[in-house]
Design an enzyme around this catalytic site. Structure first.
Site, short mmCIF file in Angstrom:
data_model
loop_
_atom_site.label_atom_id
_atom_site.label_comp_id
_atom_site.label_asym_id
_atom_site.label_seq_id
_atom_site.Cartn_x
_atom_site.Cartn_y
_atom_site.Cartn_z
N HIS A 1 -0.90 3.81 0.90
CA HIS A 1 0.04 3.80 1.85
C HIS A 1 1.14 4.45 1.43
CE1 HIS A 1 -1.97 0.67 4.60
NE2 HIS A 1 -2.24 0.18 3.49
N LEU A 2 1.27 5.72 1.86
CA LEU A 2 2.40 6.66 1.17
C LEU A 2 3.73 6.31 1.96
CD1 LEU A 2 0.30 9.91 0.74
CD2 LEU A 2 1.09 8.02 -0.82
N ASN B 1 -0.49 3.77 9.15
CA ASN B 1 0.46 2.98 9.47
C ASN B 1 1.92 3.27 9.32
OD1 ASN B 1 -0.15 2.19 6.98
ND2 ASN B 1 0.53 -0.10 7.18
N ASN C 1 -2.58 -9.00 1.80
CA ASN C 1 -3.60 -9.05 2.91
C ASN C 1 -4.53 -8.11 2.74
OD1 ASN C 1 -4.65 -10.52 4.91
ND2 ASN C 1 -3.25 -9.45 6.44
N HIS D 1 -10.26 -2.80 8.59
CA HIS D 1 -9.62 -4.09 7.98
C HIS D 1 -10.13 -5.28 8.83
CE1 HIS D 1 -5.90 -6.44 6.75
NE2 HIS D 1 -6.53 -7.09 7.66
N ASP E 1 -5.48 0.18 -2.07
CA ASP E 1 -4.69 -0.37 -1.14
C ASP E 1 -3.20 -0.20 -1.58
OD1 ASP E 1 -3.61 -1.35 1.39
OD2 ASP E 1 -4.61 -3.40 1.14
N PHE F 1 3.37 -7.96 2.98
CA PHE F 1 1.96 -8.09 2.20
C PHE F 1 2.15 -6.71 1.29
CE2 PHE F 1 0.95 -10.58 6.02
CZ PHE F 1 0.23 -11.72 5.30
N GLY F 2 1.32 -6.81 0.21
CA GLY F 2 0.87 -5.67 -0.48
C GLY F 2 1.50 -5.59 -1.91
#
Lengths: 311, 447
Positions: free
Chosen positions: B62-63, B94, B278, B179, B305, B323-324
């Site tokens: 995720h950038l 996203n 998640n 996912h 991720d 999350f993350g």
């Protein structure tokens, strides 16, 4: 040594719990009309409840006042005046104006602990989401002891929404510390196997477990559980897990009934069952004793955690 | 620029190479690989026996840009990639706005080009606005070069929609990345439905919420013949379903992230938001099943991720914190130290799961240093021990559960298309004292 905060009973040594119960007994014994304690004289205690509460908040506020301290309310409605300020910042502000301890209730587990770790003053939980409600468990123990019961070997059958119960989670530590046995009874949705601590029994059938209990501890079922579709209805819950006249007959002769309140009559216990107990054996219902003793246990906790720290 | 890497120990399973090698790079590509290339007219980098691997490919990052620049930018994320030995990343859609139209995808590609640190392959949104209601303009997105479709953390609950999206993605020859999470089971949950989470009174994400969706996707794949890739599987039930799928001849690939290979639900003890993710960290038996599946080839990809978040966001209470965890700058040393050094994974298997296999799933170049391949590679100082310190991350996200871990397998040089992007922890354009071309020409020792 004494812990700084009381947020969970997980790491509270037995001696500390016993100390609290002894102090509570002292306060109850000396609480005659006109009695005055100066334990918290000159101390300012913030009472900050972010979830609704009548009995716990009143009980804490009265406890502070009886010990000669001042209470200051800091609640979400007031917090809106501090727009843009985080809870943490507001708490720091209150500390710098002279707050000596916080009594806190919040719906998010861990939030209070996170703040408590950042500051030096004691934090006392007034119930934290589904996490813990330590003073409730302690006042339950006090109430049982007051009846002259030996907690060691006592069997408590706890019925209801274990999953969402902070009272149950505190009792996982409190009852076992004193050597009492615990049996959990609930429909599967409220009793996932992973929740059951080692050494604790569990069952989905009330009838099987009631005969074993020296104490039947009923937990409140929130109407919200029905609204969210976790159970078909409160009525169906009561049909399977409510204590009624017929099930009362399954209990040991002198088994005691406890409930952290407020009771949903007709759900956790039927109206007829209550009426019958009140008429024939009123001493078996401890619910009012629990409420009353909450005051003394909270006085004891404040004494231990707040007064003990005073220079 | 053109150069010769000497004295490296190359592991390139696609080219069946394992051992000392000299690698000649010209015009951004590998020209020759040989034990001894002989005299050349290009600058030489002497590697003194260090390990050389094909550049790592992370197919799940995720950038955050556009829209989430407080957590990460394309440039900072690519710098983190270079620092971690990754030469290519696939970024999830996203963002805000979501990558569901050509302009958004073009914008990401453009910014990635100007950052110039890693190859960035956007993944297109499967549904419009990640809303789960109607398919995005998938052909249009494919024209812009997306390498797959996914709604990632906003799983498509509507099975019919997923079926039709798989059919259309198949027309375009692109994979659907799922996912797997049935939100009607897990909604509101923040931790695994295990002893630790229940004890803390936190709402849970049961394993079955993932497994039922894995089962659905596998059956939909069988029905449609689509290319299906399962993102970050986390449960032993999912592994069992993958085993069943292999027996059925179902065409699926699956990835695992590094964190559930080395951590379990206990990492969230004390309401540690740096371990909130998640799918959540699960039980020891899930961990063992994932490791076994990776070693046994049921899971063929490790993706991080990489999910950066700003400090104020991760400092919230456990329920409210997002999350993350970040992963680009710890993945290789973690796998090296915990798996390769312990004999649980060979170097070749490591290269496959971190480079060759994800490149194949995405259908992009890379994963090998065979002559003609792009000169995307990473040099690893396998013996040197270091301590993970989030303050040294190039990522804006400091949210790692591995802070303070002592690891080996540190990447010390990352090259993309023959150009050095990272050297000894310094990233081109981000750090002073970066070795200029001159240093190479004058024959200065880099190591």
């Amino acid at each position: 040594m004494f812990p700084k905060d009381l947020l969970s009973l997980e790491n509270i040594p037995l001696e500390v719990m016993e100390d609290i119960l002894d102090r509570a007994a002292y306060y109850k014994h000396h609480d005659v009309e006109g009695a005055f304690f100066s334990t918290l004289k000159g101390k300012n205690i913030a009472v900050s409840f972010w979830e609704p509460s009548t009995r716990t908040r009143s009980s804490f506020e009265l406890a502070v006042q009886k010990l000669g301290g001042n209470t200051i309310r800091y609640s979400p409605e007031m917090a809106s005046e501090y727009k843009g300020e985080t809870i943490e910042d507001t708490i720091r502000t209150l500390i710098s104006i002279g707050i000596n301890a916080f009594i806190f209730r919040h719906s998010s587990p861990g939030l209070v602990g996170r703040i408590a770790r950042m500051v030096d003053i004691p934090f006392i939980s007034g119930g934290e989401g589904c996490y813990q409600h330590p003073t409730q468990a302690l006042l339950d123990l006090f109430t049982l002891r007051e009846r002259g019961l030996n907690l060691h070997g006592l069997r408590v059958v706890m019925v209801g929404d274990i999953l969402h119960s902070r009272v149950a989670r505190s009792h996982f530590y409190a009852l076992s510390a004193f050597g009492a046995g615990l049996t959990l009874v609930a429909p599967p949705v409220f009793l996932p196997p992973e929740l059951v601590p080692p050494g604790v029994d569990s069952s989905h059938r009330l009838e099987d477990t009631l005969p074993r209990g020296d104490v039947v501890y009923l937990l409140r079922i929130q109407g919200e559980r029905q609204e969210k579709g976790l159970i078909p209805s409160l009525r169906e819950y009561a049909a399977l897990f409510g204590l009624n006249e017929v099930r009362l007959l399954l209990l040991k002769e002198n088994a005691l009934i406890m409930h952290p309140g407020p009771v949903n009559i007709g759900v956790e216990i039927s109206y007829d069952a209550i009426k019958m107990l009140h008429k024939e054996q009123p001493g078996r219902i401890l619910i009012q004793d629990q409420v009353k003793n909450g005051l003394y246990v909270r006085m004891a906790v404040l004494d231990l955690l707040v007064a003990g720290k005073v220079n | 620029m053109d150069l010769l890497l000497k004295g490296g120990n190359l592991c390139d399973p696609r080219a069946s190479w394992e051992g000392p090698a000299e690698i000649l790079v010209r015009k951004g590509r590998v020209e020759a690989v040989s034990p001894s290339i002989g005299p050349v007219d290009v600058p030489i980098i002497e590697l003194h026996g260090k390990t050389v691997l094909p550049g790592l490919v992370d197919m799940h990052v995720h950038l955050r840009e556009p829209g989430g620049e407080a957590a990460e930018t394309i440039a900072s994320g690519c710098a983190a990639a270079a620092a971690g030995g990754f030469t290519a990343v696939a970024c999830m859609p996203n963002t805000s706005p979501a990558l569901d139209d050509r302009e958004a995808v073009a914008c990401v590609r453009q910014r990635a080009d100007s950052a110039g640190l890693a190859r960035v392959y956007p993944i297109g949104a499967l549904t419009r606005g990640l809303g789960g209601k109607e398919m995005s303009a998938m052909w249009n997105l494919a024209q812009e070069g997306v390498k797959g479709f996914s709604d990632d953390g906003m799983p498509v609950i509507d099975g019919g929609l997923m079926l039709r999206a798989m059919q259309f993605a198949l027309l375009l020859g692109l994979p659907v990345i799922s996912h797997c999470e049935d939100l009607s089971i897990s909604s509101g949950g923040v931790v695994h439905a295990g002893t630790c989470g229940y004890r803390q009174g936190l709402p849970v994400i049961p394993s079955v919420s993932e497994a039922v969706m894995v089962a659905r996707e596998l059956l939909l794949q069988k029905h449609t013949g689509a290319r299906l890739h399962l993102a970050h599987v986390s449960t032993r039930e999912s592994v069992a379903l993958l085993r069943w799928a292999a027996g059925e001849g179902i065409n699926v690939t699956a990835e695992v992230t590094p964190h559930p290979l080395f951590l379990t639900e206990e990492a969230v003890e004390g309401f540690n938001t740096d371990a909130k993710m998640n799918p959540p960290l699960r039980s020891p038996s899930d961990r063992e099943a994932l490791l076994e599946a990776l070693r046994g080839g049921l899971i063929t990809v490790v993706a991080t991720d990489h999910a950066p978040h700003s400090l104020p966001d991760k400092e919230k209470d456990f329920l409210s914190a997002p999350f993350g965890v970040v992963g680009l700058e710890t993945a290789l040393p973690l796998l090296w130290t915990m798996l390769v050094e312990r004999g649980l994974l060979s170097r070749a298997e490591l290269v496959n799961c971190l480079s060759a296999n994800p490149a194949a799933v995405l259908g992009v170049p890379g994963g090998t240093l065979a002559p003609g391949a792009p000169a995307d590679l990473v040099v690893v100082d396998s013996g040197k021990e270091f301590t993970v310190d989030r303050e040294n991350f190039y990522s804006r996200g400091k949210n790692t559960p591995f802070q303070g871990w002592r690891l080996r397998g540190l990447p010390v040089l990352t090259m993309v298309g023959g150009d050095i992007k990272m050297w000894k922890g310094r990233v081109k354009g981000f750090s002073s004292h970066f070795p200029e071309t001159d240093a190479l020409i004058t024959g200065r020792e880099l190591f």
